[in-house]
Design an enzyme around this catalytic site. Structure first.
Site, short mmCIF file in Angstrom:
data_model
loop_
_atom_site.label_atom_id
_atom_site.label_comp_id
_atom_site.label_asym_id
_atom_site.label_seq_id
_atom_site.Cartn_x
_atom_site.Cartn_y
_atom_site.Cartn_z
N ARG A 55 0.84 -1.21 0.00
CA ARG A 55 0.00 0.00 0.00
C ARG A 55 0.87 1.25 0.00
NH1 ARG A 55 -3.11 -3.02 3.82
NH2 ARG A 55 -2.16 -1.84 5.52
N GLN A 56 1.94 1.25 0.78
CA GLN A 56 2.83 2.42 0.79
C GLN A 56 3.49 2.64 -0.56
OE1 GLN A 56 5.51 1.56 3.99
NE2 GLN A 56 3.95 1.79 5.59
N GLU A 57 3.97 1.56 -1.16
CA GLU A 57 4.62 1.69 -2.46
C GLU A 57 3.61 2.04 -3.55
OE1 GLU A 57 7.96 -1.65 -1.23
OE2 GLU A 57 6.31 -2.13 -2.61
N GLU B 265 7.76 -6.25 -5.05
CA GLU B 265 7.01 -6.33 -3.79
C GLU B 265 5.94 -7.42 -3.87
OE1 GLU B 265 6.04 -6.04 -0.11
OE2 GLU B 265 7.61 -4.74 -0.93
N ARG C 116 11.63 8.69 -20.12
CA ARG C 116 10.30 8.54 -19.54
C ARG C 116 10.00 7.07 -19.24
NH1 ARG C 116 6.92 12.49 -19.94
NH2 ARG C 116 7.89 13.23 -21.88
N SER D 67 13.06 -9.45 0.98
CA SER D 67 13.14 -8.05 1.41
C SER D 67 14.34 -7.34 0.79
CB SER D 67 13.22 -8.00 2.94
OG SER D 67 13.31 -6.67 3.40
N ARG E 218 9.34 -20.69 13.62
CA ARG E 218 10.58 -19.99 13.30
C ARG E 218 11.62 -21.00 12.81
NH1 ARG E 218 10.99 -14.75 15.09
NH2 ARG E 218 9.30 -14.04 16.46
N LYS F 34 12.70 -15.03 3.53
CA LYS F 34 12.02 -13.74 3.69
C LYS F 34 13.02 -12.58 3.63
CE LYS F 34 8.02 -15.43 6.24
NZ LYS F 34 7.18 -15.28 7.45
#
Length: 210
Positions: free
Chosen positions: A114-116, A151, A137, A180, A168, A176
């Site tokens: 959502r942020q990206e 993402e 462009r 990231s 874990r 992960k």
């Protein structure tokens, strides 16, 4: 009397066979094949070989070649997937619905996406309006879209790992972290592209305004 003659004949015949064997062994080279094709003791390296007891292993090799492939074999046929039966426009329609569902899940469940996406909603119009050549462009817009693509892939990897197990584990953490890191590289590439292309224009506008 007949028994003595037959015994003498067998003895002389055995002596002659022994002399012939000695003659053949002296005339034979060390690496000559001592057996002939078609004989029971012939060794065939292409089809198999005989053991100490004379039993042929050709049948064993044929059984080995006829064994079914294991699931780990790369040439083993894939299991039947009922979701892969669509063709043509039906497949394209289902693919589009699945893609839209993926976007909805990413927007609802992934805060990073959502942020990206918010950042992309700002940068994409700027990339369209900024006065640069077409190649620049494309680089501006492509770098922003690349961040969204990476993402989404990172989110899919995390979902697959959580589906396998929520405990874990070192390998889960590593997977992960690698996803990231891929997102961070994409963000760095986007920042570098915009800084090299739009940065000089911004500096020129600031100098002209001052």
């Amino acid at each position: 009397m007949r028994t003595r003659n037959s015994t003498a004949a067998r003895a002389s015949s055995g002596a002659l066979h022994a002399v012939d064997a000695d003659t053949d062994s002296t005339n034979r080279e060390p690496f000559d094949d001592v057996s002939e094709h078609g004989t029971p003791n012939h060794v065939n390296h292409a089809n198999g070989f005989r053991g100490m007891n004379g039993a042929s292993l050709e049948g064993h090799e044929s059984e080995t070649h006829n064994e079914p492939l294991s699931p780990d074999d790369p040439f083993a046929p894939l299991p039947f997937n009922p979701y892969k039966g669509n063709r043509g426009l039906t497949r394209a329609w289902h693919a589009m619905k699945n893609s839209l569902a993926g976007f909805r899940v990413a927007i609802r469940e992934e805060s990073a996406f959502r942020q990206e996406l918010t950042l992309a909603a700002i940068l994409i119009p700027c990339g369209v309006l900024v006065p640069v050549d077409p190649v620049s462009r494309v680089l501006l817009l492509g770098s922003v879209l690349l961040v969204l693509i990476v993402e989404l892939l990172n989110s899919s990897v995390e979902a697959a790992i959580d589906r396998i197990s929520l405990e874990r584990h070192e390998l889960s953490r590593r997977a992960k972290d690698l996803g990231s890191a891929a997102v961070m590289v994409a963000l760095g590439m986007c920042l570098m592209t915009w800084g090299l292309i739009v940065g000089p224009l911004v500096v020129h506008w600031v100098k002209a305004w001052l």
